[in-house]
Design a protein around this motif. Structure first.
Motif, PDB file in Angstrom:
ATOM      1  N   MET A   3      13.224 -31.422   8.098  1.00  0.00           N
ATOM      2  CA  MET A   3      13.635 -31.641   7.010  1.00  0.00           C
ATOM      3  C   MET A   3      15.220 -32.124   6.940  1.00  0.00           C
ATOM      4  O   MET A   3      15.663 -33.058   6.536  1.00  0.00           O
ATOM      5  N   GLN A   4      15.874 -31.120   7.977  1.00  0.00           N
ATOM      6  CA  GLN A   4      17.197 -31.281   7.805  1.00  0.00           C
ATOM      7  C   GLN A   4      17.991 -32.955   8.699  1.00  0.00           C
ATOM      8  O   GLN A   4      18.106 -33.486   8.524  1.00  0.00           O
ATOM      9  N   VAL A   5      16.882 -33.130  10.028  1.00  0.00           N
ATOM     10  CA  VAL A   5      16.815 -34.319  10.554  1.00  0.00           C
ATOM     11  C   VAL A   5      16.541 -35.127   9.465  1.00  0.00           C
ATOM     12  O   VAL A   5      16.047 -37.010   9.795  1.00  0.00           O
ATOM     13  N   ILE A   6      15.018 -35.178   8.344  1.00  0.00           N
ATOM     14  CA  ILE A   6      14.408 -36.352   7.675  1.00  0.00           C
ATOM     15  C   ILE A   6      16.078 -36.923   6.403  1.00  0.00           C
ATOM     16  O   ILE A   6      15.743 -37.720   6.171  1.00  0.00           O
ATOM     17  N   VAL A   7      16.655 -35.376   6.624  1.00  0.00           N
ATOM     18  CA  VAL A   7      18.053 -35.882   4.964  1.00  0.00           C
ATOM     19  C   VAL A   7      18.575 -36.683   5.305  1.00  0.00           C
ATOM     20  O   VAL A   7      19.434 -37.275   5.677  1.00  0.00           O
ATOM     21  N   PHE A   8      19.020 -36.088   6.833  1.00  0.00           N
ATOM     22  CA  PHE A   8      20.353 -36.871   7.638  1.00  0.00           C
ATOM     23  C   PHE A   8      19.521 -38.322   8.300  1.00  0.00           C
ATOM     24  O   PHE A   8      20.601 -39.420   7.682  1.00  0.00           O
ATOM     25  N   ALA A   9      18.652 -38.597   8.008  1.00  0.00           N
ATOM     26  CA  ALA A   9      17.860 -39.910   8.850  1.00  0.00           C
ATOM     27  C   ALA A   9      17.774 -41.225   7.576  1.00  0.00           C
ATOM     28  O   ALA A   9      18.732 -41.682   6.941  1.00  0.00           O
ATOM     29  N   ALA A  10      17.313 -40.115   6.377  1.00  0.00           N
ATOM     30  CA  ALA A  10      17.522 -41.788   5.306  1.00  0.00           C
ATOM     31  C   ALA A  10      18.765 -41.347   4.705  1.00  0.00           C
ATOM     32  O   ALA A  10      18.753 -42.509   4.096  1.00  0.00           O
ATOM     33  N   VAL A  11      19.483 -40.718   4.530  1.00  0.00           N
ATOM     34  CA  VAL A  11      20.711 -40.698   3.958  1.00  0.00           C
ATOM     35  C   VAL A  11      21.433 -41.592   4.531  1.00  0.00           C
ATOM     36  O   VAL A  11      22.312 -42.643   4.224  1.00  0.00           O
ATOM     37  N   SER A  12      21.501 -41.648   5.815  1.00  0.00           N
ATOM     38  CA  SER A  12      22.494 -42.325   6.686  1.00  0.00           C
ATOM     39  C   SER A  12      21.788 -43.742   6.853  1.00  0.00           C
ATOM     40  O   SER A  12      22.960 -45.324   6.403  1.00  0.00           O
ATOM     41  N   THR A  13      20.843 -44.145   6.934  1.00  0.00           N
ATOM     42  CA  THR A  13      19.905 -45.401   6.445  1.00  0.00           C
ATOM     43  C   THR A  13      20.510 -45.549   5.186  1.00  0.00           C
ATOM     44  O   THR A  13      20.425 -47.205   4.912  1.00  0.00           O
ATOM     45  N   ALA A  14      20.287 -44.952   3.911  1.00  0.00           N
ATOM     46  CA  ALA A  14      20.432 -45.395   3.139  1.00  0.00           C
ATOM     47  C   ALA A  14      22.012 -46.013   2.724  1.00  0.00           C
ATOM     48  O   ALA A  14      21.674 -47.815   2.630  1.00  0.00           O
ATOM     49  N   LEU A  15      22.580 -45.155   3.363  1.00  0.00           N
ATOM     50  CA  LEU A  15      24.262 -45.675   3.387  1.00  0.00           C
ATOM     51  C   LEU A  15      24.501 -47.225   3.907  1.00  0.00           C
ATOM     52  O   LEU A  15      24.971 -48.097   3.889  1.00  0.00           O
ATOM     53  N   ILE A  16      23.910 -46.946   4.879  1.00  0.00           N
ATOM     54  CA  ILE A  16      23.650 -48.913   6.027  1.00  0.00           C
ATOM     55  C   ILE A  16      23.628 -49.889   5.360  1.00  0.00           C
ATOM     56  O   ILE A  16      23.947 -50.590   4.987  1.00  0.00           O
ATOM     57  N   VAL A  17      22.357 -49.691   4.718  1.00  0.00           N
ATOM     58  CA  VAL A  17      21.684 -50.287   4.511  1.00  0.00           C
ATOM     59  C   VAL A  17      22.222 -50.987   3.018  1.00  0.00           C
ATOM     60  O   VAL A  17      22.627 -52.273   2.376  1.00  0.00           O
ATOM     61  N   VAL A  18      22.695 -49.902   1.842  1.00  0.00           N
ATOM     62  CA  VAL A  18      23.537 -50.405   0.523  1.00  0.00           C
ATOM     63  C   VAL A  18      24.967 -50.675   0.839  1.00  0.00           C
ATOM     64  O   VAL A  18      25.607 -51.668   0.545  1.00  0.00           O
ATOM     65  N   VAL A  19      26.003 -49.538   1.387  1.00  0.00           N
ATOM     66  CA  VAL A  19      26.696 -49.898   1.697  1.00  0.00           C
ATOM     67  C   VAL A  19      27.624 -50.876   2.448  1.00  0.00           C
ATOM     68  O   VAL A  19      28.589 -51.833   2.340  1.00  0.00           O
TER      69      VAL A  19
END
Length: 119
Positions: A26-42
């Motif tokens: 779950m930690q890896v999934i959250v890390f990957a999801a948050v990092s990817t979302a930030l890169i795609v949006v920000v």
């Protein structure tokens, strides 16, 4: 470089997940999801702002060029005095035959040493 900050936020989100009792998966999934979302949006927003030129800030004598001043003592091609930006400056007219009397407003076209050139 800004991507490292986005990965750091993803890592913090992963550690919060761990603190709430989430397992390693779950930690890896959250890390990957948050990092990817930030890169795609920000990242596109940051790149758009980075490409914009900041307005040019003029300083020193360059900031005085183009300003208006008030004649204190008659100004002609030989000299005179003006009040510019709250200070008394020596001045001379841009054209030798032009004369400005006390109280008149003039435009500063150049600074020559410690003398304002006005018209």
């Amino acid at each position: 470089m800004p991507e490292f900050g986005m990965f750091a936020v993803g890592a913090v989100a992963g550690s919060v997940t761990a603190g709430l009792g989430g397992g390693l998966t779950m930690q890896v999934i959250v890390f990957a999801a948050v990092s990817t979302a930030l890169i795609v949006v920000v990242r596109p927003i940051a790149n758009r702002h980075r490409g914009q030129a900041a307005p040019e800030q003029r300083t020193g004598i360059d900031a005085l060029k183009g300003r208006q001043a008030v004649v204190l003592a008659r100004v002609d091609g030989q000299g005179g005095q003006i009040k510019l930006a709250g200070e008394v400056w020596s001045a001379r007219s841009y054209q030798d035959d032009q004369v400005y009397e006390p109280g008149q407003r003039v435009d500063v076209v150049d600074i020559d040493g410690a003398t304002a050139v006005v018209m």
